[in-house]
Scaffold this active site. Structure first.
Site, PDB file in Angstrom:
ATOM      1  N   LYS A  94     100.917  72.720  19.171  1.00  0.00           N
ATOM      2  CA  LYS A  94     100.655  71.974  17.935  1.00  0.00           C
ATOM      3  C   LYS A  94     100.024  70.611  18.221  1.00  0.00           C
ATOM      4  O   LYS A  94      99.060  70.228  17.578  1.00  0.00           O
ATOM      5  CB  LYS A  94     101.957  71.758  17.145  1.00  0.00           C
ATOM      6  CG  LYS A  94     102.620  73.041  16.681  1.00  0.00           C
ATOM      7  CD  LYS A  94     103.800  72.768  15.756  1.00  0.00           C
ATOM      8  CE  LYS A  94     104.922  71.969  16.407  1.00  0.00           C
ATOM      9  NZ  LYS A  94     105.628  72.678  17.497  1.00  0.00           N
ATOM     10  N   ARG A  99     111.473  70.333   9.739  1.00  0.00           N
ATOM     11  CA  ARG A  99     111.996  71.269  10.728  1.00  0.00           C
ATOM     12  C   ARG A  99     113.230  71.997  10.224  1.00  0.00           C
ATOM     13  O   ARG A  99     113.800  72.809  10.948  1.00  0.00           O
ATOM     14  CB  ARG A  99     112.372  70.495  11.981  1.00  0.00           C
ATOM     15  CG  ARG A  99     111.587  70.986  13.223  1.00  0.00           C
ATOM     16  CD  ARG A  99     111.684  69.926  14.233  1.00  0.00           C
ATOM     17  NE  ARG A  99     111.542  70.194  15.586  1.00  0.00           N
ATOM     18  CZ  ARG A  99     110.619  69.576  16.349  1.00  0.00           C
ATOM     19  NH1 ARG A  99     109.705  68.823  15.813  1.00  0.00           N
ATOM     20  NH2 ARG A  99     110.613  69.761  17.633  1.00  0.00           N
ATOM     21  N   ARG A 143     104.545  71.292  31.738  1.00  0.00           N
ATOM     22  CA  ARG A 143     103.840  70.135  31.148  1.00  0.00           C
ATOM     23  C   ARG A 143     104.135  68.850  31.912  1.00  0.00           C
ATOM     24  O   ARG A 143     105.273  68.602  32.292  1.00  0.00           O
ATOM     25  CB  ARG A 143     104.286  69.922  29.693  1.00  0.00           C
ATOM     26  CG  ARG A 143     103.804  70.967  28.751  1.00  0.00           C
ATOM     27  CD  ARG A 143     103.797  70.515  27.312  1.00  0.00           C
ATOM     28  NE  ARG A 143     105.069  70.124  26.768  1.00  0.00           N
ATOM     29  CZ  ARG A 143     105.397  70.292  25.481  1.00  0.00           C
ATOM     30  NH1 ARG A 143     104.532  70.827  24.638  1.00  0.00           N
ATOM     31  NH2 ARG A 143     106.563  69.899  25.033  1.00  0.00           N
ATOM     32  N   ARG A 200     108.486  65.176  30.518  1.00  0.00           N
ATOM     33  CA  ARG A 200     109.353  64.745  29.422  1.00  0.00           C
ATOM     34  C   ARG A 200     110.773  65.190  29.741  1.00  0.00           C
ATOM     35  O   ARG A 200     110.970  66.333  30.163  1.00  0.00           O
ATOM     36  CB  ARG A 200     108.891  65.441  28.130  1.00  0.00           C
ATOM     37  CG  ARG A 200     108.312  64.506  27.098  1.00  0.00           C
ATOM     38  CD  ARG A 200     107.713  65.264  25.956  1.00  0.00           C
ATOM     39  NE  ARG A 200     108.687  65.951  25.109  1.00  0.00           N
ATOM     40  CZ  ARG A 200     108.387  66.566  23.966  1.00  0.00           C
ATOM     41  NH1 ARG A 200     107.134  66.577  23.541  1.00  0.00           N
ATOM     42  NH2 ARG A 200     109.305  67.167  23.260  1.00  0.00           N
ATOM     43  N   ARG A 229     115.840  74.266  22.800  1.00  0.00           N
ATOM     44  CA  ARG A 229     114.840  73.896  21.779  1.00  0.00           C
ATOM     45  C   ARG A 229     114.253  75.142  21.129  1.00  0.00           C
ATOM     46  O   ARG A 229     113.988  75.160  19.928  1.00  0.00           O
ATOM     47  CB  ARG A 229     113.732  73.044  22.415  1.00  0.00           C
ATOM     48  CG  ARG A 229     114.206  71.621  22.721  1.00  0.00           C
ATOM     49  CD  ARG A 229     113.248  70.887  23.625  1.00  0.00           C
ATOM     50  NE  ARG A 229     111.946  70.662  23.030  1.00  0.00           N
ATOM     51  CZ  ARG A 229     110.850  70.403  23.732  1.00  0.00           C
ATOM     52  NH1 ARG A 229     110.886  70.333  25.048  1.00  0.00           N
ATOM     53  NH2 ARG A 229     109.708  70.201  23.124  1.00  0.00           N
TER      54      ARG A 229
HETATM   55  P1  AMP Z   1     108.837  67.351  19.521  1.00  0.00           P
HETATM   56  O1  AMP Z   1     108.069  66.316  20.256  1.00  0.00           O
HETATM   57  O2  AMP Z   1     108.260  67.676  18.187  1.00  0.00           O
HETATM   58  O3  AMP Z   1     109.095  68.577  20.365  1.00  0.00           O
HETATM   59  O4  AMP Z   1     110.272  66.699  19.217  1.00  0.00           O
HETATM   60  C1  AMP Z   1     111.134  66.268  20.250  1.00  0.00           C
HETATM   61  C2  AMP Z   1     112.561  66.177  19.739  1.00  0.00           C
HETATM   62  O5  AMP Z   1     112.630  65.210  18.682  1.00  0.00           O
HETATM   63  C3  AMP Z   1     113.130  67.451  19.133  1.00  0.00           C
HETATM   64  O6  AMP Z   1     113.655  68.333  20.111  1.00  0.00           O
HETATM   65  C4  AMP Z   1     114.215  66.885  18.221  1.00  0.00           C
HETATM   66  O7  AMP Z   1     115.351  66.485  18.962  1.00  0.00           O
HETATM   67  C5  AMP Z   1     113.561  65.635  17.680  1.00  0.00           C
HETATM   68  N1  AMP Z   1     112.803  65.900  16.436  1.00  0.00           N
HETATM   69  C6  AMP Z   1     111.454  65.830  16.250  1.00  0.00           C
HETATM   70  N2  AMP Z   1     111.126  66.125  14.981  1.00  0.00           N
HETATM   71  C7  AMP Z   1     112.296  66.395  14.339  1.00  0.00           C
HETATM   72  C8  AMP Z   1     112.634  66.799  13.013  1.00  0.00           C
HETATM   73  N3  AMP Z   1     111.687  66.980  12.077  1.00  0.00           N
HETATM   74  N4  AMP Z   1     113.941  67.001  12.734  1.00  0.00           N
HETATM   75  C9  AMP Z   1     114.911  66.813  13.649  1.00  0.00           C
HETATM   76  N5  AMP Z   1     114.670  66.455  14.920  1.00  0.00           N
HETATM   77  C10 AMP Z   1     113.373  66.248  15.272  1.00  0.00           C
END
Ligand code: AMP
Length: 219
Positions: free
Chosen positions: A13, A88, A127, A160, A171
């Site tokens: 994404k 989410r 990554r 990360r 995740r």
């Molecule tokens: P991402 O970079 O989108 O993979 O997000 C990294 C982490 O941030 C996720 O594993 C969640 O812990 C948190 N996170 C990001 N977006 C959300 C969301 N919309 N709702 C809840 N947690 C989020």
């Protein structure tokens, strides 16, 4: 124009969003990036979010919804938004709809990038990014010229903390349990567009352009 971008972690994404904002006059708002910024700056929200993020769990809805609505207000409307990683949960989607409705707006299209689970773990655990400029790499699919060093010569590459094997598994599970129901949510509203993300970056990009060119004017 408001676009929601769904898909499991590692579907691509973030990579695709960068190409979409180049083509269409839109802003990319990534909830994960905003949370990482809060953590770096040591804000109260960043501290509250930390343990959830490190475990691969979702940060509670109330914190996320307030953060995203604030962010959308702060950066203004421009040509529109691509929301990456938000909503989410069904609760977040309802809150987003309610906030948009107050302004006479709604989500125009929900894109879902579909990738088989078997590919996700390999994509994510490989990554890396430059600790200085942020340039993205993959140890297998897009390695740096010199091991662990950024091609721009600026610094070592880092992983990360939530891209490690154990956390990635959680995740992916979290995605299936809490985020995948959003596919039916947007399908019922008639604005879901599913894209096969199991192919190369260029092919995915072309499929996205094909869908979006019909509804968003290119720059
Ligand atoms: P991402 O970079 O989108 O993979 O997000 C990294 C982490 O941030 C996720 O594993 C969640 O812990 C948190 N996170 C990001 N977006 C959300 C969301 N919309 N709702 C809840 N947690 C989020």
């Amino acid at each position: 124009m408001i676009i929601v971008f769904l898909g499991p972690p590692g579907a691509g994404k973030g990579t695709q969003c960068k190409m979409l904002v180049d083509r269409y006059n839109m802003l990319h708002i990534s909830s994960g990036d905003i949370l990482r910024r809060h953590r770096k700056e040591g804000t109260e929200l960043g501290q509250k979010a930390q343990s959830y993020m490190d475990a691969g769990d979702l940060v509670p809805d109330d914190l996320i919804v307030a953060m995203m609505i604030e962010e959308m207000k702060k950066i203004g409307q421009g040509g529109g938004f691509i929301l990456d990683g938000f909503p989410r949960t069904i609760g977040q989607a309802r809150e987003l709809d309610a906030a948009l409705e107050k302004e006479g707006k709604s989500v125009d299209v929900a894109l879902c990038l579909e990738v088989d689970d078997s590919k996700l773990e390999e994509r994510i655990t490989g990554r890396r990014s430059c600790s200085v400029c942020g340039k993205a790499y993959h140890i297998q699919f897009n390695p740096p010229r010199q091991k662990n060093q950024c091609d721009n010569g600026c610094g070592p590459l880092v992983q990360r903390p939530d891209d490690t094997e154990d956390v990635v598994r959680n995740r992916i599970k979290t995605y299936h349990d809490q985020t995948a129901p959003l596919v039916a949510y947007y399908q019922n509203k008639g604005n879901l567009q599913s894209i096969n993300g199991d192919v190369g970056i260029e092919q995915v990009r072309e499929s996205l352009f094909e869908v979006l060119d019909k509804i968003v004017p290119a720059r």
